[in-house]
Design an enzyme around this catalytic site. Structure first.
Site, short mmCIF file in Angstrom:
data_model
loop_
_atom_site.label_atom_id
_atom_site.label_comp_id
_atom_site.label_asym_id
_atom_site.label_seq_id
_atom_site.Cartn_x
_atom_site.Cartn_y
_atom_site.Cartn_z
N GLU A 49 -53.18 -15.71 -10.19
CA GLU A 49 -52.90 -14.61 -10.52
C GLU A 49 -53.63 -13.41 -9.90
O GLU A 49 -53.19 -12.31 -9.17
CB GLU A 49 -52.50 -14.21 -11.86
CG GLU A 49 -51.61 -15.03 -12.58
CD GLU A 49 -51.46 -15.39 -14.18
OE1 GLU A 49 -52.71 -15.94 -14.12
OE2 GLU A 49 -50.76 -15.24 -14.82
N ARG A 97 -48.32 -17.91 -30.50
CA ARG A 97 -47.04 -17.21 -30.42
C ARG A 97 -45.97 -18.27 -30.81
O ARG A 97 -45.75 -19.21 -30.12
CB ARG A 97 -46.81 -16.33 -29.21
CG ARG A 97 -47.85 -15.40 -29.21
CD ARG A 97 -47.43 -14.63 -27.56
NE ARG A 97 -48.66 -14.81 -26.59
CZ ARG A 97 -48.58 -14.52 -25.55
NH1 ARG A 97 -47.62 -14.15 -24.85
NH2 ARG A 97 -50.14 -15.01 -24.96
N ASN A 152 -58.71 -7.76 -15.16
CA ASN A 152 -57.50 -8.18 -16.27
C ASN A 152 -58.12 -7.96 -17.67
O ASN A 152 -58.90 -8.70 -18.09
CB ASN A 152 -57.43 -9.72 -16.11
CG ASN A 152 -56.11 -10.06 -16.89
OD1 ASN A 152 -55.72 -9.44 -18.01
ND2 ASN A 152 -55.76 -11.32 -16.69
N HIS A 186 -45.49 -13.29 -16.83
CA HIS A 186 -46.11 -14.17 -16.12
C HIS A 186 -45.74 -14.23 -14.43
O HIS A 186 -45.68 -14.97 -13.81
CB HIS A 186 -45.92 -15.53 -16.37
CG HIS A 186 -46.57 -16.16 -17.70
ND1 HIS A 186 -46.14 -16.72 -18.60
CD2 HIS A 186 -47.95 -15.59 -18.15
CE1 HIS A 186 -47.17 -16.99 -19.65
NE2 HIS A 186 -48.31 -16.36 -19.40
N ARG A 209 -54.38 -6.26 -13.60
CA ARG A 209 -53.01 -6.82 -14.06
C ARG A 209 -52.41 -5.82 -15.25
O ARG A 209 -53.31 -5.56 -16.15
CB ARG A 209 -53.54 -8.15 -14.70
CG ARG A 209 -52.30 -8.85 -15.22
CD ARG A 209 -52.72 -10.07 -15.78
NE ARG A 209 -51.54 -11.07 -16.21
CZ ARG A 209 -51.82 -12.04 -16.53
NH1 ARG A 209 -52.71 -12.68 -16.64
NH2 ARG A 209 -50.37 -12.59 -17.05
#
Ligand code: ADP
Length: 430
Positions: free
Chosen positions: A415, A277, A45, A217, A129
C-alpha cells in the site's frame, strides 16, 4: 481551525522546544539538505497508537523504498523500530513511558531520526494514508487547510481511524506549510462500483446523506490492479477476487481490474471476521445488546471493533499465527469460522461478477499462511479452484494446478508503494 486543533499545534510547538536539537531542526523546517538530485518522499500511515513510515528515493522513472519503520505504543510504552530498504534492522529501542505521548511527539521524534539517516537527500513531499474520503474525495488530493477541514468533517464516518490519520497532516501543515502533502484514501478505489453495490436497503434519504457502502483497503486492491496485472492476466481482463487477509480482512471483486464489489461497507467492520472485528453481523444483534444488556453505543462499538473477531471467538488471540499454533478448542473454533466465512464471501464476490477466473491471496495471513489458503481453497473446489499443494506449501506465486479453471495466486501487497505513486502523480514529481 478549531480550538482542539490550535491546542494540538501549541502542544507540538512545546514538544519541539523540549526536543533535542536534531528534533528541533527537523520539525521547524531545516530538516534535510537540498541536493536537487536526491529527492525523497515520506509516506505516513498513522493509527490510534502507531505511526508507520516509509521513505522512497525518487529518481526519474524509479521509486525505491530505502527506509521503513514505525513507532508503536504511542501514549503507553512506545517502541521505535526501523529498517533499511533491504530489511536490515537500523534501530530498535523502547522509550520511557512518558516520552511519546501523542502522534505529534511521535512525528517529531521520527523526523529527527530521519534527518540523521537522510543526509544528502531532500524531502520533497509527504503522502498519507487516510481511511475515508467520503463521497467527495474519489481521488488522491493535495491537502491544504480547506481540504483538511473537509476531511475533518468525515470523522463521524470513521471515528476510530480518521482523526489519527489527520493528526500528522495537521502538524505538518502548521510546521512545514512549504512541504506538499497528499492524502490517499482507502475508499477511493471503490468509488466507481455499480449503484447496487453501494446501497443499503434503508430509506433512500440516508443514502443521499452518505449512509452507503464505501469499502476499504482500496490502496491494496489498486496496487494489485496496477502492478500484478502482468502476472495475473485476469486482473487486466477478467474476473478476479482479491483476498486481503491481515488484521483487517476484506475481499474485492475486480472486473477487468476495476472494483465492482467489496465486503467492507459503511465502516471497516463489515464482511469477513477479522483479528478483533466481528465482520458481518445481523443489525438486530446491536439492538438486542443495547436493550437486553443495557450496553451503551460506545461499549458496543468498542466490543465490535476490539473484542470480537478471532479474539472474541477464540478467547485466545487475535493473531492468526498464534491461533494456528494453539491447541485450545477456542482457537480451532475461530480458525474454522474464519475459513468458513471467507469461502462464503469469496463466492459472494464471484456472484457479483458472474464467476471467477482468478483468486489472489495477500496481506499477513494471505501471504504467509499456506494452511489458511489451503483450507479456503478446499471449500471452493466446487467453483473450479484446484490448488497445487506443494506450490502452496512452498509459497510460490502461482499456487493452483496448471489445469485449474480458477488460477490462484499469492502476491504480496504494498500500500505504501501505491501511496508513493499517487503522491508523485498528484504533485507531478516525475
Ligand atoms: P495489518 O492488517 O495490521 O497490516 P498484517 O497484514 O501484517 O496486518 O497481518 C497480520 C496477520 O497476519 C496476523 O493475524 C498474523 O498472525 C498473520 N500472519 C503473519 N504471518 C503468519 C504466518 N506465517 N502464518 C499465519 N498467519 C500469519
Amino acid at each position: 481551525m478549531d480550538n482542539a486543533a490550535r491546542a494540538q499545534i501549541r502542544n507540538l510547538k512545546a514538544v519541539i522546544k523540549n526536543s533535542p536539537p536534531q528534533a528541533q531542526a527537523t520539525a521547524t523546517g531545516t530538516l534535510l539538505s537540498t541536493s536537487a538530485q536526491d529527492r525523497a518522499i515520506l509516506i505516513l500511515n498513522a493509527g490510534s497508537s502507531s505511526l508507520k513510515f516509509e521513505v522512497f528515493d525518487l529518481q526519474p522513472g524509479h521509486l525505491q523504498c530505502f527506509l521503513r519503520g514505525q513507532i508503536d505504543g504511542i501514549g503507553h510504552q512506545a517502541h521505535f523500530k526501523a529498517k533499511d530498504g533491504a530489511g536490515l534492522a537500523l534501530h530498535d529501542a523502547s522509550f520511557s513511558a512518558d516520552a511519546i505521548t501523542s502522534q505529534h511527539t511521535a512525528l517529531v521524534w521520527m523526523l529527527a531520526w530521519l534527518r540523521a539517516q537522510m543526509v544528502g537527500k531532500q524531502l520533497v513531499a509527504v503522502g498519507h494514508r487516510v481511511v475515508h474520503g467520503g463521497t467527495r474525495f474519489t481521488q488522491p488530493v493535495r491537502v491544504d487547510a480547506k481540504v483538511l477541514q473537509q476531511l475533518d468533517a468525515l470523522v463521524p464516518l470513521a471515528p476510530l481511524h480518521q482523526p489519527h490519520n489527520l493528526a500528522p497532516i495537521r502538524s505538518l501543515l502548521a510546521e512545514r506549510p512549504d512541504l506538499p502533502q497528499v492524502a490517499c484514501f482507502d475508499t477511493a478505489f471503490h468509488h466507481g462500483q455499480p449503484p447496487e453495490a453501494q446501497m443499503f436497503a434503508l430509506p433512500w434519504r440516508f443514502h443521499e446523506d452518505g449512509v452507503r457502502r464505501y469499502g476499504f483497503h482500496g490502496l491494496s486492491y489498486e496496487y494489485m490492479a496496477r502492478t500484478a496485472k502482468s502476472q495475473v492476466p485476469a486482473l487486466a481482463a477478467g474476473r478476479t477476487v482479491v483476498a486481503h487477509l491481515g488484521n483487517g480482512v476484506s475481499l474485492c471483486a475486480l472486473l477487468d481490474g476495476k472494483s465492482v464489489a467489496t465486503t467492507m461497507g459503511f465502516t471497516a467492520l463489515d464482511g469477513c471476521p477479522m483479528g478483533t472485528r466481528c465482520g458481518s453481523l445481523d443489525a438486530g444483534v446491536v439492538i438486542h445488546l443495547a436493550r437486553a444488556y443495557g450496553m451503551s453505543i460506545d461499549a458496543i462499538e468498542s466490543m465490535l471493533y476490539r473484542d470480537s473477531g478471532l479474539l472474541g471467538l477464540s478467547d485466545v488471540s487475535s493473531d492468526m499465527q498464534e491461533l494456528l499454533e494453539s491447541s485450545a478448542a477456542g482457537a480451532r473454533r475461530a480458525v474454522d469460522y474464519f475459513v468458513y466465512q471467507l469461502a462464503r464471501e469469496v463466492a459472494s464476490m464471484a456472484a457479483a461478477m458472474g464467476g471467477m477466473d482468478a483468486l489472489v491471496f495477500t496481506a499477513g495471513i494471505g501471504e504467509n499462511s499456506p494452511q489458511i489458503r489451503q483450507a479456503v481453497c478446499e471449500r471452493l473446489a466446487w467453483m473450479g479452484v484446484q490448488m497445487d499443494a506443494s506450490a502452496n506449501a512452498a509459497g510460490a506465486t502461482q499456487i493452483s494446478t496448471a489445469s485449474s479453471p480458477v488460477a490462484v495466486w499469492r502476491i504480496p501487497t504494498n500500500e505504501e508503494q501505491m501511496i508513493a505513486e499517487h503522491t508523485c502523480e498528484v504533485l507531478n514529481l516525475r
